[in-house]
Motif scaffolding. Structure first.
Motif, PDB file in Angstrom:
ATOM      1  N   VAL A 106       9.956   0.009   3.871  1.00  0.00           N
ATOM      2  CA  VAL A 106       9.134  -0.271   5.189  1.00  0.00           C
ATOM      3  C   VAL A 106       8.981   0.740   6.040  1.00  0.00           C
ATOM      4  CG1 VAL A 106       9.032  -1.939   6.990  1.00  0.00           C
ATOM      5  CG2 VAL A 106       9.944  -2.549   4.675  1.00  0.00           C
ATOM      6  N   ALA A 107       7.838   1.263   6.527  1.00  0.00           N
ATOM      7  CA  ALA A 107       7.693   2.384   7.303  1.00  0.00           C
ATOM      8  C   ALA A 107       8.509   2.521   8.815  1.00  0.00           C
ATOM      9  CB  ALA A 107       6.145   2.726   7.704  1.00  0.00           C
ATOM     10  N   ASP A 109       7.513   2.810  11.452  1.00  0.00           N
ATOM     11  CA  ASP A 109       6.739   2.499  12.672  1.00  0.00           C
ATOM     12  C   ASP A 109       6.080   0.738  12.436  1.00  0.00           C
ATOM     13  OD1 ASP A 109       4.769   3.044  10.678  1.00  0.00           O
ATOM     14  OD2 ASP A 109       3.505   4.230  11.951  1.00  0.00           O
ATOM     15  N   ASP A 110       6.703   0.304  11.278  1.00  0.00           N
ATOM     16  CA  ASP A 110       6.389  -1.091  11.000  1.00  0.00           C
ATOM     17  C   ASP A 110       6.810  -1.996  12.096  1.00  0.00           C
ATOM     18  OD1 ASP A 110       6.890  -3.959   9.551  1.00  0.00           O
ATOM     19  OD2 ASP A 110       5.537  -2.856   8.318  1.00  0.00           O
ATOM     20  N   ASP A 171       6.411 -12.694   0.467  1.00  0.00           N
ATOM     21  CA  ASP A 171       6.926 -11.524   1.362  1.00  0.00           C
ATOM     22  C   ASP A 171       8.283 -11.605   1.276  1.00  0.00           C
ATOM     23  OD1 ASP A 171       7.464  -9.152   2.809  1.00  0.00           O
ATOM     24  OD2 ASP A 171       6.745 -10.110   4.714  1.00  0.00           O
TER      25      ASP A 171
END
Length: 314
Positions: A106-107, A109-110, A171
């Motif tokens: 997960v990035a 900035d997510d 998810d």
């Protein structure tokens, strides 16, 4: 005390096709031990071999190099975990194992990362092992898909529609964990094990183990420890605490442990499939008999995970 009582071997091909006999075998395994072997699972053997090879290469690095990806460097605890960092069996010596955690990449900035969601963030990857990231990313995707298939198979075993767990599977919170066990010393500290007796936190665990052996499952009705030796081409699948809670303990989350008496290094690869973090887990309607009440209040998947991790990492 141990016994030669064995865990059942189920066929993924038949189970995922809805074969009634295989679903019944799954239900029996879930109610008795919460453990079974899964053959015919569809995961590429070459990918599995690559996972073990890359894992061994990583753990062979000097500790000074592994420190660069220490899980304590990030708030979401992904990366290297040194020897004796976890105590799964309360009151015993720390576990004689080291590990490496991988999650969904997960990035930074997510929105979930910025919100500080439990365990969410970018992975840390070792700089000098170019094939490591690609191998683990490919295996993570394959194991996540297989975990969803096992969850779908649990629905008819519980008398539920086949798509009952669809929202839970959307998810999902998943963790891949690479584990390295040095040989147990001839004179270990009192209570020292490769991995102390514990139950898993989430819904299902898909375990790959090498040929060193050492995994044992407790039969809670007798207290006997059952050896779960490696069977080539299979996963060991077990149900975790979330499934036990969800089913009012109709399905088991049984204690298990590892004692590496092989005299050599042992490697294993558990994949923890837990489900959507926001999903509210409450007792399933098919798991309450006349006059029975739920043993637990409703809880989100994320809150359950946070509680269980806090219990072993203090």
């Amino acid at each position: 005390m141990t016994t030669d009582l064995s865990l059942p071997v189920l066929s993924g091909a038949r189970l995922f096709a809805g074969d009634r006999a295989e679903v019944a075998a799954l239900r029996a395994a879930a109610e008795r031990h919460g453990f079974f072997y899964l053959a015919d699972h569809g995961v590429d053997p070459a990918l599995i071999a690559a996972v073990f090879a890359q894992s061994a290469r990583f753990f062979a690095l000097p500790d000074a190099e592994k420190q660069a990806v220490h899980l304590r460097r990030v708030a979401h605890a992904l990366g290297w975990e040194p020897l004796r960092a976890q105590t799964l069996e309360q009151g015993s010596a720390p576990d004689l194992k080291e590990g490496f955690y991988v999650g969904p990449d997960v990035a930074p900035d997510d929105p979930a990362v910025l919100a500080g969601r439990f365990g969410v963030g970018p992975n840390q990857w070792p700089a000098d092992l170019p094939a490591f990231r690609a191998t683990m990313t490919a295996y993570f995707a394959a194991a996540r898909a297989l975990g969803g298939q096992v969850m779908r198979a649990l629905a008819p075993a519980l008398g539920l529609p086949a798509d009952y767990f669809a929202a839970f599977n959307d998810d999902p919170a998943c963790r891949l964990r690479l584990l390295h066990y040095p040989p147990q010393p001839a004179n270990p500290d009192p209570g020292e094990k490769g991995c102390g007796a514990h139950t898993d936190f989430g819904s299902i665990t898909l375990l790959l183990q090498d040929d060193a052996g050492g995994l044992q499952v407790q039969d809670v009705e007798t207290g006997v420890w059952i050896d779960a030796p490696p069977i080539a081409g299979t996963f060991v699948v077990n149900l975790g605490d979330l499934i036990a809670r969800w089913t009012n303990h109709r399905f088991r989350s049984n204690p298990h442990r590892v004692i590496n008496r092989s005299g050599r290094e042992r490697y294993s690869v558990p994949f923890f499939f837990t489900g959507n973090r926001d999903y509210v887990v409450e007792c399933l309607p098919t798991c309450l008999g006349p006059g029975e009440v739920p043993k637990y209040p409703p809880i989100t998947t994320e809150a359950h995970l946070a509680e269980r991790y806090a219990a072993t990492y203090g």
